[in-house]
Design an enzyme around this catalytic site. Structure first.
Site, mmCIF file in Angstrom:
data_model
loop_
_atom_site.group_PDB
_atom_site.id
_atom_site.type_symbol
_atom_site.label_atom_id
_atom_site.label_comp_id
_atom_site.label_asym_id
_atom_site.label_seq_id
_atom_site.Cartn_x
_atom_site.Cartn_y
_atom_site.Cartn_z
ATOM 1 N NE ARG A 44 0.180 1.587 3.322
ATOM 2 C CZ ARG A 44 1.068 2.519 3.565
ATOM 3 N NH1 ARG A 44 2.358 2.208 3.699
ATOM 4 N NH2 ARG A 44 0.726 3.781 3.668
ATOM 5 C CD GLN A 194 -3.101 2.716 6.814
ATOM 6 O OE1 GLN A 194 -3.703 3.065 7.822
ATOM 7 N NE2 GLN A 194 -3.706 2.519 5.666
ATOM 8 C CG ASP A 235 -3.106 8.157 -1.552
ATOM 9 O OD1 ASP A 235 -3.029 8.679 -0.418
ATOM 10 O OD2 ASP A 235 -2.752 6.989 -1.793
ATOM 11 C CE LYS A 246 -5.219 5.649 4.310
ATOM 12 N NZ LYS A 246 -6.199 4.795 3.598
HETATM 13 O O1 MRU Z 1 -4.578 3.266 2.056
HETATM 14 P P1 MRU Z 1 -3.083 3.471 1.987
HETATM 15 O O2 MRU Z 1 -2.359 2.943 3.182
HETATM 16 O O3 MRU Z 1 -2.515 2.983 0.672
HETATM 17 O O4 MRU Z 1 -2.924 5.043 2.001
HETATM 18 C C1 MRU Z 1 -1.662 5.600 1.952
HETATM 19 C C2 MRU Z 1 -1.642 7.071 2.065
HETATM 20 O O5 MRU Z 1 -2.646 7.732 2.160
HETATM 21 C C3 MRU Z 1 -0.287 7.718 1.963
HETATM 22 O O6 MRU Z 1 -0.232 8.871 2.740
HETATM 23 C C4 MRU Z 1 -0.038 8.096 0.496
HETATM 24 O O7 MRU Z 1 -0.220 6.991 -0.332
HETATM 25 C C5 MRU Z 1 1.305 8.662 0.287
HETATM 26 S S1 MRU Z 1 2.532 7.412 0.361
HETATM 27 C C6 MRU Z 1 4.051 8.035 0.008
#
Ligand code: MRU
Length: 345
Positions: A44, A194, A235, A246
């Site tokens: 992820r 996370q 993202d 997130k």
């Molecule tokens: O749902 P996830 O754990 O994939 O979400 C991750 C995030 O929101 C991170 O902050 C984002 O991907 C940036 S990672 C360098």
């Protein structure tokens, strides 16, 4: 630990659902296994998802290389479709698949086995390039971090979310490496934790001081003057500088503004989506209600309760003080300045 390893024709994916208690790599031997690892969040984080999908695409080409060229090319549309429907919000997934498909089309006159080799080389390049982008972002971004800074971060935007080093955590790592005394508050990041499971683990491994808090403590620590700046990953960043990240990021940005604390986003070009005008256009992933009704497999909410589980939110551009990229630090107006660095060069 590496989020992804390419080893003898197998993509080894560090199973992030089991961290920090178990450090175990899942062996993905075909593209469907890679798609499953992305969907179930064994891998992820936007850039890591993109790199995994690129390897998945290359594996799909290898799986179909025995077919006549036209058929093997046709199968690649299905491969792309399966990988593209794993997670909707992080644009890095689609960016990587588009890049791989362009490579495929360029090489389409060659023999399928040769095409598969070319695609594998491209996937490796995407993976390697991400690490380099993160180091560049770290160099630019660390200039925004004063010595002694107390930094709040959300989710995990570290080595685990990328090919290595990290985006938001890469900036923190670079500041630490430059000899600055930094301290980090890691939000636990409900519902999948996370922050608690991954960010705390990563920073502790590097010897960077980290204090874990629950998400609902952020306002309290800011009001008590315990936070100097906030830095998060992204993202997807749209043409006007709105940021999907997130769930909970938007709330932090509002709190940071109220407490006059700078709010920074760190992300590479693969996270920038100039095809979308604003954050309103970003598809927001909604995930299984069990992520909220259960904690570590244990039910904590009444049977049958109605649940809403959006995995991301949008932080509007005006709440963001700077976007840290591999090309430098961008400030407002984002519409103009994103265009300048990514289109005009
Ligand atoms: O749902 P996830 O754990 O994939 O979400 C991750 C995030 O929101 C991170 O902050 C984002 O991907 C940036 S990672 C360098």
């Amino acid at each position: 630990v590496d989020s992804l390893r390419w080893q003898d024709g197998v993509l080894e994916v560090l199973d992030q659902t089991r961290l920090p208690l178990v450090i175990e790599y899942v062996q993905c031997t075909d593209y469907l296994a890679v798609a499953n690892a992305i969907k179930t969040m064994q891998v992820r984080g936007a850039p890591a998802i993109g790199a995994a999908a690129a390897f998945g695409y290359a594996m799909g080409a290898r799986e179909h290389q025995h077919l006549p060229r036209a058929e093997s090319l046709a199968e690649m549309q299905e491969v792309k479709q399966v990988l593209a429907t794993t997670r909707p919000t992080a644009v890095n997934l689609f960016w990587a698949l588009e890049r791989m498909e362009r490579k495929l089309l360029e090489a389409s006159e060659r023999e399928p086995a040769e095409i598969a080799d070319i695609l594998l080389a491209e996937a490796r390049a995407i993976h390697q390039e991400d690490l380099e982008l993160n180091r560049k972002m770290g160099e630019f971004g660390q200039k925004l971090i004063p010595d002694g800074a107390r930094i709040l971060t959300h989710c995990n935007a570290g080595a685990l979310a990328t090919a290595g080093f990290g985006t938001a955590l890469g900036v923190i790592r670079a500041a630490h490496a430059a000899g600055k005394q930094v301290q980090v508050f890691a939000d636990e990041t409900r519902p999948l934790l996370q922050g608690a499971r991954l960010t705390a683990f990563e920073l502790m491994q590097d010897g960077i001081p980290v204090t874990l808090i629950t998400d609902n403590m952020a306002g309290y620590v800011m009001r008590r003057g315990m936070v100097d700046l906030v830095i998060v990953g992204a993202d997807r960043i749209t043409a006007n500088g709105d940021v999907a990240n997130k769930i909970g990021t938007y709330g932090l940005a509002v709190l940071a503004r109220e407490h006059k604390i700078p709010f920074y986003v760190a992300a590479p070009y693969s996270t920038v989506d100039l095809n979308l005008a604003s954050g309103d256009d970003i598809p927001i992933e909604e995930r299984d209600s069990r992520e909220i009704t259960h904690v570590c497999g244990q039910q904590i909410a009444p049977d049958g309760v109605k649940v809403f589980n959006p995995a991301f939110d949008i932080t509007p551009n005006y709440l963001i003080d700077a976007i840290i990229t591999e090309k430098g630090i961008i400030r407002k107006p984002y519409q103009l300045n994103l265009q300048k660095i990514y289109v005009e060069g």
